[in-house]
Design an enzyme around this catalytic site. Structure first.
Site, PDB file in Angstrom:
ATOM      1  N   LYS A 198      82.494  62.839 107.807  1.00  0.00           N
ATOM      2  CA  LYS A 198      81.338  63.227 108.612  1.00  0.00           C
ATOM      3  C   LYS A 198      81.772  63.525 110.047  1.00  0.00           C
ATOM      4  O   LYS A 198      82.717  62.901 110.546  1.00  0.00           O
ATOM      5  CB  LYS A 198      80.309  62.086 108.660  1.00  0.00           C
ATOM      6  N   ARG A 206      75.129  58.957  95.094  1.00  0.00           N
ATOM      7  CA  ARG A 206      74.708  59.337  93.740  1.00  0.00           C
ATOM      8  C   ARG A 206      75.720  58.899  92.682  1.00  0.00           C
ATOM      9  O   ARG A 206      75.353  58.652  91.534  1.00  0.00           O
ATOM     10  CB  ARG A 206      74.453  60.846  93.678  1.00  0.00           C
TER      11      ARG A 206
END
Length: 496
Positions: free
Chosen positions: A270, A344
């Protein structure tokens, strides 16, 4: 801790250092409004808070006749009072017509008490010079502000006691979540998260099973393990399984939470600014812990399993990589094209684990996608799934609890975007659009056919952590999902 004391007396006769009067719908003519001329002089129009110092009355506006605005105004009142020198305050009972139904009085009392209780919260663990609030007690005079419709048939005292119990349990549960989510990553590791769950289990006499990486290997939870690879030597993963079993259970419910105690994005790193607040990526798992506390203390007639996948997602020589192909617990292969789509992966294996329990309902909670925040804003959670009745029930009961929710629809065109040429499914969409839904569709790949209509996915990425005060929430963690899911479970059991 703010104590709320119920007294069978009139508002005028109740004794406290300060009076709290809500100006509902700009009604300045009520008998509890003592100095209308003063309010007019200072052009107070029934919004925000105004202190009449001479008479020691705090006026707080409730813009519309709405129970949710009453809750918010009650919170504002305590936030204002904690800055003042009053040790006690008295307030009457207010009812709002917007949600007038069979339990209108009870719902208004819940809103009033919860707003009052939540107003004191502030995460100040690391502040050396903490300012303790002088305010210690709220005296609630059991007198109605206005006539209650026939729908408020229950006795005022009985409803007040029930509402106070709810507010105390919900405040405690929300604050467990808030404290855990707000905890910085140097402390809030997967092991720490398990310790918090163990404390909740001990207090509520719950079963708890805390599993390490060896268990994950045995169960072939390889997607979960992959996310933890870079952290394994320092902060190993934990699969936390809490169980609440009442004597009579109408339903078996599995609640699954994403517990990313810190997420730097992995090798798909990120940007620096985007890493700030990533301690909040454990919001879903934290909500599940808070929910087990709430549901156990409320004594709901359901067997509830709370399953949390706790791990970090970091960089290092052992980190999993874009181009890796993972074989999940469900046996499906996953092409990794972005290591920052890690939640996920953890949820895929945890949902598989949950299905092995054969529950009647599965609800997962996750701060899953920034796309959800872009689409719905930072105050609203998304609901996804196949069963329209179940989605509608979660939405309506959640909205009544005071949380903001919206349904997002699956469709076959978006489903094509997570197809892979070299595996069963890809962990990231091939398009920049519809990211919240494609993440939900990814999870759908790991839901067996017999559970498709029993599963809901709740993306709480927006409201789980907001860097400002809003509604009844202070800066930081809100406890998103707890009120909504508690209401959902209660409504679900009414239909059982």
């Amino acid at each position: 801790m703010l104590k709320i004391k119920l007294e069978k007396t009139t508002f005028e006769n109740a004794k406290a250092e300060c009076s709290l009067v809500f100006i509902t719908n700009k009604d300045f003519d009520h008998v509890w409004v003592k100095n209308k001329k003063l309010l007019e002089t200072f052009k107070y129009e029934g919004e925000g808070a105004f202190l009449d110092q001479e008479n020691k009355i705090l006026y707080v506006g409730v813009k519309e006749d709405d129970v949710h605005l009453l809750r918010e105004s009650a919170c504002l009142a305590v936030r204002t009072l904690k800055k003042l020198a009053f040790k006690s305050v008295k307030v009457g009972v207010y009812t709002c017509d917007t949600h007038a139904k069979d339990n209108a009085l009870l719902e208004n009392l819940k809103a009033l008490f919860l707003g009052l209780k939540l107003g004191l919260y502030e995460y100040d663990t690391f502040k050396p010079n903490k300012k303790e609030s002088v305010l210690k007690e709220v005296i609630v005079a059991l007198e109605l502000h206005k006539h209650c419709e026939k729908t408020c048939a229950n006795s005022l005292e009985k409803s007040a006691k029930e509402a106070l119990k709810y507010a105390e349990i919900m405040t405690e549960s929300l604050n467990i979540v808030r404290d855990l989510v707000n905890t910085p990553p140097m402390i809030g590791t997967p092991v720490y998260m398990a310790e918090v769950a163990q404390k909740v289990a001990k207090e509520n006499h719950l079963e708890i099973h805390v599993h390490d990486e060896k268990f994950l290997e045995e169960k072939k939870m390889n997607a979960f393990l992959a996310v933890n690879k870079a952290s394994l030597a320092v902060n190993p993963p934990r699969l936390i399984h809490l169980v609440y079993k009442p004597k009579k259970a109408k339903k078996k419910i599995a609640l699954v939470g994403k517990g990313l105690t810190y997420d730097c994005g992995g090798l798909s790193l990120k940007p620096a600014d985007y890493m700030v607040t990533m301690k909040a990526d454990k919001g879903g798992g934290s909500a599940v812990i808070g929910l087990l506390n709430a549901l156990a203390k409320l004594g709901v007639e359901a067997e509830v399993h709370g399953i949390i996948g706790a791990t970090e997602n970091m960089i290092g020589p052992a980190a999993y990589k874009p181009d890796d192909i993972l074989i999940s617990k469900e046996g499906k292969s996953i092409e990794v094209r972005n290591t920052d789509a890690e939640g996920r992966l953890v949820l895929a294996d945890c949902l598989s684990y949950a299905q092995d329990l054969s529950p009647d309902v599965i609800v997962d909670f996750a701060t899953l996608t920034g796309a959800c925040v872009v689409g719905l804003g930072e105050f609203t959670s998304a609901i996804m799934g196949h069963n329209e009745e179940l989605k509608n029930l979660f939405e309506t009961s959640g909205l009544e609890s005071g949380e903001l929710l919206a349904k997002l629809p699956f469709n076959r065109h978006l489903k094509k975007l997570i197809e892979s040429k070299i595996a069963d499914v890809c962990n990231i969409s091939s398009s920049r659009y519809g990211g919240a839904i494609t993440a939900g569709l990814f999870l759908n790949e790991f839901i067996r056919d017999e559970f498709k209509d029993k599963w809901l996915h709740i993306d709480i990425a927006g409201p789980a952590y907001v860097e400002k005060e809003w509604d009844v929430n202070s800066f930081g963690a809100s406890g998103a999902g707890v009120r909504a899911c508690t209401a959902f479970v209660e409504e679900l059991l009414k239909k059982a």
